[in-house]
Design an enzyme around this catalytic site. Structure first.
Site, short mmCIF file in Angstrom:
data_model
loop_
_atom_site.label_atom_id
_atom_site.label_comp_id
_atom_site.label_asym_id
_atom_site.label_seq_id
_atom_site.Cartn_x
_atom_site.Cartn_y
_atom_site.Cartn_z
N TYR A 97 1.00 12.83 -2.18
CA TYR A 97 1.03 12.66 -0.73
C TYR A 97 0.71 14.00 -0.09
CZ TYR A 97 3.41 8.14 -1.22
OH TYR A 97 3.72 6.84 -1.53
N VAL A 123 14.12 12.65 8.56
CA VAL A 123 13.92 13.21 7.22
C VAL A 123 12.52 12.87 6.73
CG1 VAL A 123 14.70 13.14 4.82
CG2 VAL A 123 16.37 13.13 6.68
N ASP A 162 6.43 12.07 8.83
CA ASP A 162 5.46 12.73 7.96
C ASP A 162 4.12 12.92 8.66
OD1 ASP A 162 6.69 13.37 5.51
OD2 ASP A 162 6.69 11.28 4.90
N HIS A 184 -0.36 14.16 3.83
CA HIS A 184 -0.01 14.09 5.25
C HIS A 184 -0.53 15.30 6.01
CE1 HIS A 184 2.50 10.58 4.50
NE2 HIS A 184 3.15 11.23 3.56
N GLU A 198 -1.68 8.62 0.63
CA GLU A 198 -1.48 7.83 1.85
C GLU A 198 -2.77 7.33 2.48
OE1 GLU A 198 -1.72 12.09 3.38
OE2 GLU A 198 -0.81 11.07 1.65
N SER A 257 6.79 3.00 1.91
CA SER A 257 7.06 2.40 3.21
C SER A 257 8.12 1.31 3.09
CB SER A 257 5.77 1.83 3.81
OG SER A 257 4.84 2.85 4.08
N ASP A 273 4.62 -4.64 18.32
CA ASP A 273 3.38 -4.27 17.64
C ASP A 273 2.21 -4.61 18.56
OD1 ASP A 273 2.66 -3.62 14.45
OD2 ASP A 273 1.03 -4.58 15.55
N LYS A 323 5.44 14.82 -3.38
CA LYS A 323 5.37 15.36 -2.02
C LYS A 323 4.26 16.38 -1.88
CE LYS A 323 7.21 14.53 1.08
NZ LYS A 323 6.74 13.52 2.07
N LEU A 347 1.88 3.62 12.28
CA LEU A 347 1.01 4.38 11.39
C LEU A 347 -0.45 4.19 11.78
CD1 LEU A 347 0.54 5.99 8.70
CD2 LEU A 347 0.30 3.76 7.59
N ARG A 351 12.29 12.94 -6.94
CA ARG A 351 11.27 12.11 -7.55
C ARG A 351 10.36 12.96 -8.44
NH1 ARG A 351 8.95 9.37 -2.15
NH2 ARG A 351 9.52 11.46 -1.39
N ARG A 407 -0.58 -9.96 13.64
CA ARG A 407 0.58 -9.51 12.87
C ARG A 407 1.89 -10.07 13.46
NH1 ARG A 407 2.66 -9.38 8.37
NH2 ARG A 407 4.38 -7.92 8.08
N MET A 418 12.39 10.48 3.10
CA MET A 418 13.48 9.51 3.06
C MET A 418 13.63 8.86 1.68
SD MET A 418 13.32 7.58 6.75
CE MET A 418 14.56 6.38 6.27
#
Length: 372
Positions: free
Chosen positions: A94, A298, A270, A96, A118, A134, A198, A75, A240, A15, A203, A301
């Site tokens: 990002y 990963v 992450d 994290h 994020e 996401s 959840d 990243k 999250l 990316r 939700r 992703m």
């Protein structure tokens, strides 16, 4: 403002911070955009495409970091990139930080200003710069999970949707947010048996109204998680807590009790991961086996579908890039409380409360950082 776009250096990360169309917008606003040679090659944009959009191509990352006032990436900065940052330089990407003390210490020592995609918020309480990735990661989680269930990948040998007369695989998704919802959509489309867990009853109600009897929903308790995970063929971790480390919802003992050859896909990696047995992996070596269960963890992703991901991310980040460049970061953050929520680090200080708590460091309110 001079905006720098370096080539991403994380393993198998293709990316890029800005596509040519975004560069053209920034140039139209009167800014200079400096792009590292080859930065967009992984998604099909050569240097000429950036030059046509008005960018200036620089030979390497050293030149980009040295000349730019703001660095726009995808990243989190790798050690070599952190070493190039200077006091007061703006980094928009990002980060994290909650699960990465080494990066946090490096950024603090650099003196740079770090605004994290994020933790930028919106008027509805959402995370608009995290949502596009996401969506991608949620949809990919079922794709990679189905592949890992194949026997030659070490899996139990189950077709996710089954066939007439043979039961479909049982998919459990922890978290009903953007990633979890997108995972559920794809899993149901493949005709798996899907359950979303959840802790938010509103939700769960929304998901029930959206998907009806195709989707099973459960309120999150230790008992419901354990019961569903132990019976699952594929578990997707999609929890999250904005800015904070992900909660460990699945213990090692639970993983040990799962069916041999079942699969865990940790989208939350992450932020440290939501399975006790999770550890970060790369696209070059994406899986490992722990307690007889395949783990896919990963950390980037969406990088596997880099072109789709880059355009989706640019659609969301471009207005904020332009605001930061047009006004300068202090004024842009003063004008927009949602962008201000993205400020994670400034002048060696941690300016996001959840990040500070996760790292055990002192917290400086962003308003104080803005005041200098």
């Amino acid at each position: 403002m001079r905006i720098g776009v370096p080539k991403e250096v994380k393993t198998h990360e293709y990316r890029v911070g800005l596509v040519p169309g975004s560069v053209r917008e920034a140039v139209h606003h009167g800014h200079e955009v400096l792009v590292e040679s080859g930065a967009g090659a992984g998604i099909g944009f050569d240097d000429r495409a950036y030059e046509r959009a008005g960018a200036r191509i620089l030979a390497d990352a050293d030149a980009v970091f040295a000349a730019a006032e703001m660095i726009v990436k995808v990243k989190e900065p790798q050690p070599a990139e952190i070493a190039r940052l200077r006091p007061g330089q703006l980094l928009f990407t990002y980060l994290h930080l909650a699960a990465d003390r080494r990066q946090s210490d490096g950024l603090r020592h650099s003196g740079a200003v770090g605004i994290a995609y994020e933790t930028v918020t919106d008027a509805r309480g959402g995370l608009p710069l995290l949502a596009p990735m996401s969506e991608v990661a949620g949809r990919m989680s079922i794709q990679v999970g189905a592949h890992c269930l194949e026997k030659e990948q070490g899996g139990i040998g189950i077709l996710l949707g089954g066939v007439p007369g043979v039961a479909a695989a049982k998919v459990v998704i922890l978290g009903g947010g953007v990633a979890g919802t997108n995972a559920a959509r794809v899993a149901m489309g493949m005709e798996a048996h899907v359950t979303v867990i959840d802790r938010s009853l509103p939700r769960l109600y929304e998901l029930d109204m959206q998907f009806g009897s195709q989707l099973h929903t459960l309120f999150s308790t230790m008992e419901s998680i354990e019961h569903e995970v132990l019976a699952a063929d594929l578990v997707v971790g999609a929890v999250l807590v904005p800015g904070a480390a992900a909660p460990k919802l699945v213990s090692r003992e639970m993983v040990r009790a799962m069916k041999p050859g079942s699969v865990l896909v940790d989208i939350a990696i992450d932020q440290g991961g939501c399975f006790a047995t999770s550890r970060p992996t790369t696209h070059a070596d994406p899986t490992y086996v722990e307690e007889g269960v395949i783990h896919y963890c990963v950390t980037n992703m969406p990088g596997a579908v880099a072109r789709t991901s880059t355009f989706a991310l640019n659609n969301a980040t471009l207005p904020f890039v332009l605001a930061l460049a047009d006004k300068g970061w202090r004024q842009a953050l003063a004008d927009d409380p949602h962008l201000r929520a993205g400020l994670n680090i400034e002048g060696g200080r941690i300016t996001h409360k959840a990040v500070a708590e996760a790292l055990g460091l002192d917290y400086t309110p962003p308003e104080r950082a803005l005041a200098g």
